[in-house]
Design an enzyme around this catalytic site. Structure first.
Site, short mmCIF file in Angstrom:
data_model
loop_
_atom_site.label_atom_id
_atom_site.label_comp_id
_atom_site.label_asym_id
_atom_site.label_seq_id
_atom_site.Cartn_x
_atom_site.Cartn_y
_atom_site.Cartn_z
N ARG A 258 3.71 -6.41 -7.02
CA ARG A 258 2.41 -6.90 -7.38
C ARG A 258 1.73 -6.23 -8.64
O ARG A 258 0.60 -6.57 -8.90
CB ARG A 258 1.49 -6.97 -6.13
N LEU A 259 2.49 -5.13 -9.25
CA LEU A 259 2.12 -4.83 -10.56
C LEU A 259 2.25 -5.64 -11.65
O LEU A 259 3.07 -5.32 -12.24
CB LEU A 259 2.36 -3.25 -10.73
#
Ligand SMILES: Cc1cc2nc3c(=O)[nH]c(=O)nc-3n(C[C@H](O)[C@H](O)[C@H](O)COP(=O)(O)O)c2cc1C
Length: 204
Positions: free
Chosen positions: A182-183
């Site tokens: 999720r970066l």
């Protein structure tokens, strides 16, 4: 911006959008040009629906996005009242999205005629027959209207005066690509008063 490379490289956000859409055309099962179009009504209540993006025009700071619809539809009236819209394109196969917010003007005249004429006859008659977003008594009533208009216009219906394009000229665009854990990568392009673009990386 130093680390804006790879997918996000370039000085023209419309070129980046065209490139991502071209990739999506190869990987999406259908409608890679579908966009979720957001508007607000007279009470400020948001509204959203899918439409098909038909053109990415121009370049640099003068580009725009074009779709076609009925000007008397809910979205048509909302846009006519506010002159503004936003949309998002999302491609599951690429795990990417593009967000756009901007000012909207109509695409009429020869350009809209050419697009209208390129559509299938039933679609052209359907544009005449459908009072889009208004209550409809039955499917049969719509079919009867299409048949009646077919008799009136034959195979060469003119573009209805209430049907045409809208052109979204962005004041802001954001390119988003999925990252591990999720970066995600996000780059927002803001149109500056001077007319140029200011680009910044955003936290995911
Ligand atoms: C994938 C997809 C593409 C669509 N493309 C269009 C389009 O290009 N133009 C249009 O008027 N409606 C299109 N529609 C229908 C709209 O989503 C919507 O039902 C219709 O335009 C009425 O919206 P409104 O009542 O908010 O004006 C599409 C629907 C889907 C699911």
């Amino acid at each position: 911006m130093a680390d804006r490379d790879g997918l996000f490289a370039g000085d023209d956000p419309f070129d980046i959008a065209r490139g991502w859409l071209a990739e999506a055309e190869r990987s999406e099962p259908n409608d890679p040009n579908a966009i979720a179009l957001a508007t607000v009504d007279a009470d400020g209540m948001p509204d959203a629906r899918m439409v098909l993006l038909k053109d990415i025009e121009g370049q640099g700071t003068d580009g725009s996005f074009v779709f076609y619809t009925n000007y008397d539809s809910a979205k048509g009236r909302q846009i006519t009242a506010t002159g503004k819209a936003a949309f998002v394109m999302h491609w599951k196969s690429l795990r990417r999205q593009i967000r756009v917010r901007g000012h909207v003007t109509r695409v009429e005249g020869a350009q809209a005629d050419a697009y209208y004429d390129s559509r299938a006859l039933q679609s052209r008659l359907g544009a005449w027959a459908s009072r889009q977003s208004q209550p409809l008594e039955s499917r049969a009533a719509l079919a009867a209207e299409v048949a009646k208009l077919g008799l009136r216009y034959g195979t060469r219906p003119p573009r209805p005066p209430f049907w045409g394009g809208f052109r979204v000229a962005p004041v802001q665009m954001e390119f988003w690509a999925d990252g591990a854990f999720r970066l995600h990568d996000r780059f927002r392009w803001n149109k500056e008063a001077s007319g140029g673009w200011f680009v910044e990386r955003l936290s995911p």
